[in-house]
Design an enzyme around this catalytic site. Sequence first.
Site, PDB file in Angstrom:
ATOM      1  N   GLY A   1       0.834  -1.204   0.000  1.00 40.94           N
ATOM      2  CA  GLY A   1       0.000   0.000   0.000  1.00 40.94           C
ATOM      3  C   GLY A   1       0.863   1.246   0.000  1.00 40.94           C
ATOM      4  O   GLY A   1       0.364   2.366  -0.053  1.00 40.94           O
TER       5      GLY A   1
ATOM      6  N   LEU B   1      11.375   9.838  -2.554  1.00 40.69           N
ATOM      7  CA  LEU B   1      11.242   9.488  -3.970  1.00 40.69           C
ATOM      8  C   LEU B   1       9.956  10.012  -4.594  1.00 40.69           C
ATOM      9  O   LEU B   1       9.867  10.169  -5.810  1.00 40.69           O
ATOM     10  CB  LEU B   1      11.322   7.970  -4.147  1.00 40.69           C
ATOM     11  CG  LEU B   1      12.682   7.356  -3.756  1.00 40.69           C
ATOM     12  CD1 LEU B   1      12.605   5.843  -3.750  1.00 40.69           C
ATOM     13  CD2 LEU B   1      13.770   7.817  -4.704  1.00 40.69           C
ATOM     14  N   ASN B   2       8.938  10.223  -3.753  1.00 38.29           N
ATOM     15  CA  ASN B   2       7.651  10.698  -4.260  1.00 38.29           C
ATOM     16  C   ASN B   2       7.003  11.510  -3.139  1.00 38.29           C
ATOM     17  O   ASN B   2       6.710  10.967  -2.063  1.00 38.29           O
ATOM     18  CB  ASN B   2       6.791   9.485  -4.657  1.00 38.29           C
ATOM     19  CG  ASN B   2       5.402   9.862  -5.141  1.00 38.29           C
ATOM     20  OD1 ASN B   2       4.732  10.728  -4.563  1.00 38.29           O
ATOM     21  ND2 ASN B   2       4.948   9.204  -6.197  1.00 38.29           N
TER      22      ASN B   2
ATOM     23  N   LYS C   1       4.112  12.854  -2.655  1.00 35.98           N
ATOM     24  CA  LYS C   1       2.747  12.517  -2.234  1.00 35.98           C
ATOM     25  C   LYS C   1       2.749  11.225  -1.406  1.00 35.98           C
ATOM     26  O   LYS C   1       2.206  11.178  -0.304  1.00 35.98           O
ATOM     27  CB  LYS C   1       1.889  12.333  -3.485  1.00 35.98           C
ATOM     28  CG  LYS C   1       0.409  12.183  -3.249  1.00 35.98           C
ATOM     29  CD  LYS C   1      -0.258  11.804  -4.561  1.00 35.98           C
ATOM     30  CE  LYS C   1      -1.719  12.166  -4.612  1.00 35.98           C
ATOM     31  NZ  LYS C   1      -2.025  13.575  -4.599  1.00 35.98           N
TER      32      LYS C   1
ATOM     33  N   GLN D   1       3.176   8.081   3.922  1.00 32.73           N
ATOM     34  CA  GLN D   1       3.844   7.164   4.840  1.00 32.73           C
ATOM     35  C   GLN D   1       4.056   7.792   6.211  1.00 32.73           C
ATOM     36  O   GLN D   1       3.778   7.182   7.236  1.00 32.73           O
ATOM     37  CB  GLN D   1       5.203   6.739   4.257  1.00 32.73           C
ATOM     38  CG  GLN D   1       5.091   5.682   3.190  1.00 32.73           C
ATOM     39  CD  GLN D   1       4.433   4.450   3.735  1.00 32.73           C
ATOM     40  OE1 GLN D   1       4.969   3.769   4.597  1.00 32.73           O
ATOM     41  NE2 GLN D   1       3.241   4.179   3.276  1.00 32.73           N
TER      42      GLN D   1
ATOM     43  N   LYS E   1      16.525   6.765   2.810  1.00 34.21           N
ATOM     44  CA  LYS E   1      16.435   5.962   4.023  1.00 34.21           C
ATOM     45  C   LYS E   1      14.947   5.659   4.191  1.00 34.21           C
ATOM     46  O   LYS E   1      14.103   6.376   3.686  1.00 34.21           O
ATOM     47  CB  LYS E   1      16.982   6.737   5.224  1.00 34.21           C
ATOM     48  CG  LYS E   1      18.478   7.059   5.080  1.00 34.21           C
ATOM     49  CD  LYS E   1      19.082   7.660   6.345  1.00 34.21           C
ATOM     50  CE  LYS E   1      18.931   9.147   6.388  1.00 34.21           C
ATOM     51  NZ  LYS E   1      19.888   9.793   7.339  1.00 34.21           N
ATOM     52  N   GLY E   2      14.621   4.579   4.892  1.00 37.06           N
ATOM     53  CA  GLY E   2      13.217   4.172   4.978  1.00 37.06           C
ATOM     54  C   GLY E   2      12.342   5.204   5.663  1.00 37.06           C
ATOM     55  O   GLY E   2      12.801   5.960   6.511  1.00 37.06           O
TER      56      GLY E   2
ATOM     57  N   GLU F   1       8.278   3.634   9.011  1.00 33.80           N
ATOM     58  CA  GLU F   1       8.080   3.437  10.449  1.00 33.80           C
ATOM     59  C   GLU F   1       8.380   4.653  11.304  1.00 33.80           C
ATOM     60  O   GLU F   1       7.845   4.804  12.396  1.00 33.80           O
ATOM     61  CB  GLU F   1       8.904   2.222  10.908  1.00 33.80           C
ATOM     62  CG  GLU F   1       8.269   0.946  10.387  1.00 33.80           C
ATOM     63  CD  GLU F   1       9.171  -0.278  10.445  1.00 33.80           C
ATOM     64  OE1 GLU F   1       9.076  -0.992  11.438  1.00 33.80           O
ATOM     65  OE2 GLU F   1       9.952  -0.509   9.502  1.00 33.80           O
TER      66      GLU F   1
HETATM   67 MO1  MOS Z   1       7.782  -3.465   9.923  1.00 34.24          MO
HETATM   68  S1  MOS Z   1       7.148  -3.727  11.857  1.00 34.24           S
HETATM   69  O1  MOS Z   1       9.432  -3.874  10.155  1.00 34.24           O
HETATM   70  O2  MOS Z   1       6.978  -4.608   8.942  1.00 34.24           O
END
Ligand code: MOS
Length: 767
Positions: free
Chosen positions: A500, A658-659, A661, A666, A729-730, A733
Amino acid sequence: MFFVDKSDTAFAPLPRLADEKGAIGRPKVRRTGRAKVTGTAAYTAERDGRHSPDSFPGLLHAVAVPATIAKGRVTAIDASAAEAMAGVRHVLTPANSPKIKVPEGAGGLSFQSVEPAGPAGAESQEIVHAGQYVAAVIADSFEAARDGAMAVKVSYEEEPNPLIAIEAVRGSQERPESLMGDPPVMEEGDAEAALREAPLRIDQQYKTDTNHHNPIEPHATIAAFRRDDDGSETLSVRDTTQNLYGTRGSLAEAFGLKPEQVEVVCDYVGGAFGSKGVMWPQALLACKCAKLAGAPVKLVVTRRQLYGGTGFRSPTLQRVGLAAKEDGTLTGILHEGLTITSIRDNYSDAVVMATKVMYAAPNRRLAQRQGRLNTQLPTFMRAPAETPGMFPLECAMDELAEAAGLDPIELRVRNEPEKDPTTGKPFSDRRFVECLRAGAERFGWADRPLKPRQRREGRWLIGTGVAAATYPAFGFPTEVELTIRANGSVRAVCATHELGTGTATVQAQTTADLLGVPAGRVTFDLGTTAYPKGGVSGGSATTLSVGSALRDAAEKLKAALVQHAPAESPLSGAKPDDVSFDSGKLVLTESGEGEALEDLLEEADRAELSAKGRYSPGESDYSKHSFGATFVEVGVDEEFGLVRVRRMLGCYACGTILNRKLGRSQFLGGMVMGIGSGLLEVTHHDTRLARWTNDNLAEYHVPVNADVPDIDVMWIDAPDFNASPIGAKGIGEIGITGVNAAFANAVWHATGKRHRSCPITPEMVMA
Ligand code: MOS
């Protein structure tokens, strides 16, 4: 569009980032959006043969029978009534269950509890948690299977005192084997002595409560064994998963097949948040049912079974001690945490992990213990270490600011470390102070009174709070295949997942910039083990891992194209390092001379050219983490115990976005989930029966629109090319990580009362 201020980075910056023509960063809509809003996107749990008439002819449905006790053994299973019911084909019990080898597991988890438990004489008869599967009913329809499951009579010999509350194992001295690879105790100097001697000290006990993930699509598996003409067996599976290759490996091991004999497909994941990161027992049970029935079988976990059959967020008890000089400079940090695991398996949220990178002090002690309860195994839930772990740390920082008479932002700025306090490595990029300052400016922090209980509007006391956010820049080994075609189109494939988040959309944008072509020409396909290996889509690692593998593939394509350049081409004999992709061409970087990609393929007489790309993060000279600052404003009605969220703002530094929107979505999603963990979500239990009691969406309160105000999201536009080859970087979370503490700090600011347990519920506010 991006501010790239470093050239001496570990990876060379992507050429197009600062370029108006670039696709990266653009707020493109999700490519899956139309299918989702029109209802044509088929999730595993709703595939019923109408969506996939070709895949699973004669599909049967299975419903699991969960144990109703939490500790003891099964003495008898009477399936006769169920077997006599209309539509019921088989009842799977330990007596007729196809034998498997219990797989070793993935991600350090073991799978001791996957065999259905049965009466004496069966391979497994022990019940260690309520909801453990003991049987399954296979029928022509889901309804018939569900009715049949309710008619299976299971007799038990119950043992006394099953344990479900973390308080019951408060004294456990067991250490987790490791905390994501780090030892469970880390000590330097003497934190206890620092605490005794410091002029300013905070030393408090904190609690975070149990949470369940509640994805809208529950865990679901469709399994079919096929015997080919040559006699070889294949297992074809549709599973809602964050880990296609992990599930394939575990199923192959269980059924004695080679991985190539098992295919796992997942087009869409209807929510996961970590709950689908490892294979849970329903996948094995579905496969066993398919084997027993000799037909394809679909097994969808019910909403209630999500609370017993699959993982959840561990409750925690934590102690945080901060010792400081009069000016607020930290001299000691103590963080001790207790988490839970199940009776037979091992999982521990690494709650002290974020404390390792947040602040420095000469004396530090970080340590964890775990206790064993009669529950299913806990598991990853959005920022599994940081969401519970940052709560006590960032609450204690707020308490220290109060003790020092400092603004909480100023206290954090004073304690900003120059390098990673634990490894001594430089940060790849940190920018925490920038996030605090930029966030404070936009939030309007400047005139905030230091003292609590200063603002009232009618019934409502108003307060604001701030807390740090942080998350590691994880990457997992990932492979992709990238193909350019003579017709100008580009295709990239990877066995990664669509949670998603918009993976296909953002990776098409990345590919577009890597090859210098418009994003509209790029297809990105995912969701099947037919494609090269993707890592688990957890740890916020997918975007940087897949994008970095694509960068490697683009480099390899470049080398292959140069090789194919005809003798008269300016590219002939060029070094791959001296050429670049630009506006549909491959050109000599220096002169700009070159050829269109289509022409190069045409001249080479190739319809297409492919290259495999790989990413494996390996050891880094840098400490790679994202940072951010979370601000909230709450209104508190003390008489009714209400906490209303009035405003939230998050400011993050996560490298390349990267985007715009999808990136915003996120961060926003993480912050909304933080409203749940900070104020609403708690799984209650019955201590005597050791069962979760609010195992449904009516009584387990996830945030709804009425709980969520306008949320402001901002970030520092600074790619981090020390962290990954695409500077990203992610971001999945980090949004949740600061929210719990920000709420507790804001509620204190509104009322003058500290809450050291999370979520902050009405009865706590009224007390
Ligand atoms: Mo996330 S809790 O590392 O899917």
